[in-house]
Design a protein around this motif. Sequence first.
Motif, mmCIF file in Angstrom:
data_model
loop_
_atom_site.group_PDB
_atom_site.id
_atom_site.type_symbol
_atom_site.label_atom_id
_atom_site.label_comp_id
_atom_site.label_asym_id
_atom_site.label_seq_id
_atom_site.Cartn_x
_atom_site.Cartn_y
_atom_site.Cartn_z
ATOM 1 N N PHE A 114 0.817 -1.210 0.000
ATOM 2 C CA PHE A 114 0.000 0.000 0.000
ATOM 3 C C PHE A 114 0.856 1.269 0.000
ATOM 4 C CE2 PHE A 114 -2.703 3.260 2.014
ATOM 5 C CZ PHE A 114 -3.749 3.237 1.105
ATOM 6 N N GLY A 115 2.021 1.204 0.588
ATOM 7 C CA GLY A 115 2.874 2.387 0.655
ATOM 8 C C GLY A 115 3.356 2.885 -0.694
ATOM 9 N N THR A 116 3.217 2.046 -1.745
ATOM 10 C CA THR A 116 3.687 2.451 -3.076
ATOM 11 C C THR A 116 2.563 2.911 -3.995
ATOM 12 O OG1 THR A 116 3.495 0.202 -3.991
ATOM 13 C CG2 THR A 116 5.569 0.771 -2.881
ATOM 14 N N ILE A 117 1.340 2.985 -3.487
ATOM 15 C CA ILE A 117 0.207 3.282 -4.366
ATOM 16 C C ILE A 117 0.301 4.686 -4.970
ATOM 17 C CG2 ILE A 117 -1.347 4.140 -2.555
ATOM 18 C CD1 ILE A 117 -3.619 2.651 -4.012
ATOM 19 N N ASP A 118 0.862 5.628 -4.223
ATOM 20 C CA ASP A 118 0.953 6.995 -4.738
ATOM 21 C C ASP A 118 1.899 7.112 -5.923
ATOM 22 O OD1 ASP A 118 -0.881 7.930 -2.933
ATOM 23 O OD2 ASP A 118 0.613 8.618 -1.479
ATOM 24 N N GLU A 119 2.804 6.161 -6.076
ATOM 25 C CA GLU A 119 3.719 6.193 -7.211
ATOM 26 C C GLU A 119 2.982 6.031 -8.538
ATOM 27 O OE1 GLU A 119 6.634 3.200 -6.564
ATOM 28 O OE2 GLU A 119 7.238 3.965 -4.581
ATOM 29 N N LEU A 120 1.766 5.477 -8.490
ATOM 30 C CA LEU A 120 1.011 5.233 -9.716
ATOM 31 C C LEU A 120 -0.195 6.150 -9.869
ATOM 32 C CD1 LEU A 120 1.021 1.323 -9.656
ATOM 33 C CD2 LEU A 120 2.383 2.802 -11.118
ATOM 34 N N ARG A 121 -0.275 7.179 -9.013
ATOM 35 C CA ARG A 121 -1.489 8.001 -9.027
ATOM 36 C C ARG A 121 -1.677 8.750 -10.332
ATOM 37 N NH1 ARG A 121 0.421 12.459 -4.488
ATOM 38 N NH2 ARG A 121 2.236 13.286 -5.625
ATOM 39 N N ASP A 122 -0.597 9.026 -11.079
ATOM 40 C CA ASP A 122 -0.715 9.745 -12.344
ATOM 41 C C ASP A 122 -0.781 8.809 -13.537
ATOM 42 O OD1 ASP A 122 -0.571 12.192 -10.991
ATOM 43 O OD2 ASP A 122 1.623 12.203 -11.073
ATOM 44 N N HIS A 123 -0.809 7.494 -13.287
ATOM 45 C CA HIS A 123 -0.760 6.539 -14.394
ATOM 46 C C HIS A 123 -2.051 5.739 -14.548
ATOM 47 C CE1 HIS A 123 3.574 7.131 -14.971
ATOM 48 N NE2 HIS A 123 3.644 7.193 -13.648
ATOM 49 N N GLY A 124 -3.049 6.001 -13.728
ATOM 50 C CA GLY A 124 -4.267 5.219 -13.836
ATOM 51 C C GLY A 124 -5.353 5.725 -12.908
ATOM 52 N N VAL A 125 -6.386 4.911 -12.761
ATOM 53 C CA VAL A 125 -7.566 5.279 -11.979
ATOM 54 C C VAL A 125 -7.580 4.473 -10.689
ATOM 55 C CG1 VAL A 125 -10.082 5.327 -11.935
ATOM 56 C CG2 VAL A 125 -8.853 5.778 -14.077
ATOM 57 N N ARG A 126 -7.747 5.162 -9.577
ATOM 58 C CA ARG A 126 -7.769 4.490 -8.279
ATOM 59 C C ARG A 126 -9.206 4.239 -7.845
ATOM 60 N NH1 ARG A 126 -4.728 6.244 -2.608
ATOM 61 N NH2 ARG A 126 -5.995 4.919 -1.246
ATOM 62 N N LYS A 127 -9.492 3.017 -7.394
ATOM 63 C CA LYS A 127 -10.805 2.641 -6.876
ATOM 64 C C LYS A 127 -10.610 1.682 -5.710
ATOM 65 C CE LYS A 127 -13.162 2.628 -11.397
ATOM 66 N NZ LYS A 127 -13.975 1.773 -12.317
ATOM 67 N N ASN A 128 -11.708 1.325 -5.073
ATOM 68 C CA ASN A 128 -11.705 0.265 -4.075
ATOM 69 C C ASN A 128 -12.502 -0.915 -4.623
ATOM 70 O OD1 ASN A 128 -10.212 1.608 -2.099
ATOM 71 N ND2 ASN A 128 -12.032 2.607 -1.277
ATOM 72 N N MET A 129 -11.967 -2.130 -4.470
ATOM 73 C CA MET A 129 -12.644 -3.328 -4.953
ATOM 74 C C MET A 129 -13.151 -4.147 -3.784
ATOM 75 S SD MET A 129 -11.213 -6.470 -7.296
ATOM 76 C CE MET A 129 -11.125 -5.405 -8.736
ATOM 77 N N LYS A 130 -14.384 -4.630 -3.901
ATOM 78 C CA LYS A 130 -14.927 -5.541 -2.890
ATOM 79 C C LYS A 130 -14.294 -6.912 -3.102
ATOM 80 C CE LYS A 130 -19.209 -7.261 -0.837
ATOM 81 N NZ LYS A 130 -18.812 -8.662 -0.767
ATOM 82 N N PHE A 131 -13.548 -7.344 -2.099
ATOM 83 C CA PHE A 131 -12.859 -8.627 -2.182
ATOM 84 C C PHE A 131 -13.188 -9.388 -0.916
ATOM 85 C CE2 PHE A 131 -9.445 -11.643 -2.025
ATOM 86 C CZ PHE A 131 -9.151 -11.913 -3.346
#
Length: 355
Positions: A114-131
Amino acid sequence: MPFDFLGLTYPSIKNVVAQMSNVDAVRVSLQNAQADQLLKTGGKADVSFFKLSEQEISRLSDFDKLELFLCEAERSNSFGSQDVRLSCYVSEQYFLFRIERDGEDYVTVGLGNFGTIDELRDHGVRKNMKFGNELVPTVTLDEIGRTVRLILFWEDRTAGLCSMINFFHSKFNRGLKLMQFCNASGEQNHSEAIRKIVEYVNSNNVQIAVVECVEQICEEDYKFFLENLTPTFVFDADAKTSPEFKFDGQMRCERIRISSGHWFTLDVLLKNANRKVVVVQGADYTKEELVTFLEHWKDGKFSELEQLELETKAVPADVVKDFEKLEGQGFVLKGPDNKRLEVRAERKMFTCYIF
């Protein structure tokens, strides 16, 4: 995913349902039992993600494919009539989890910390998935050329991979078709991670059909795999090892394929020859060692063996010259319980088929 039409009047519901695509109907149906009942009231009964056509599914994003698949599987407590197979790929660079449906790749997801999620914030769409009972942060990457376009982020990617394995194992009793390990350089954190994964699948009796070790595996990790992984079908290793590497235990699987097997000595062979198939390249078995193997076979010690291939410089005719052969059938030896062993002369390989 939600589409709220619970407050509509009956004529409005009929009208809305009539204009829904099959995918929209699935989205509504999966919200809750009341929404599904209203669909039936509006004229769409027995709605299921598993009844969508391949063309309808192919137009979905990887996020929607995975989320709708997981939600439908949970609701149905099954995968319907589909043949679903699961695979994991573990390296220092990436952890991947792949789902196949009816023999075709369905979706492959990456797992990240989770600590690396911000590295991809400009490369795609962030959502939450029901798992299952969790909401897992995800990023859907925009670039079409990427091998993996959907990444799920967990507090720790090792725990995340174990959670995904657990979801399918605990709810559907599904193991793994394949678990592949590669690019392990002996970095401590990675070695600890793969040990946690192996310990998890062993302690929870998760079946793995095929284990593959490819490319440069750290020798300590490679030995750990040999000692602790028990695939039901085949252990397939292409790992390069130093001349000092040794392993003298038993590999508990149906088939063994070793591409760099200098360490697979006669003693190791005799401990592991009672498998259906044993193929060892990168070794150099002597005539005397092959004769010793055949003597053990004639004594009935390898009743399960059906195929054996060993790299050697020895000439097959020299190896079998002192053994009883069936007349007129080439190098076919008589064995215990009316079994026969046919030796075939193949370049650099001593190849036996037992029938």
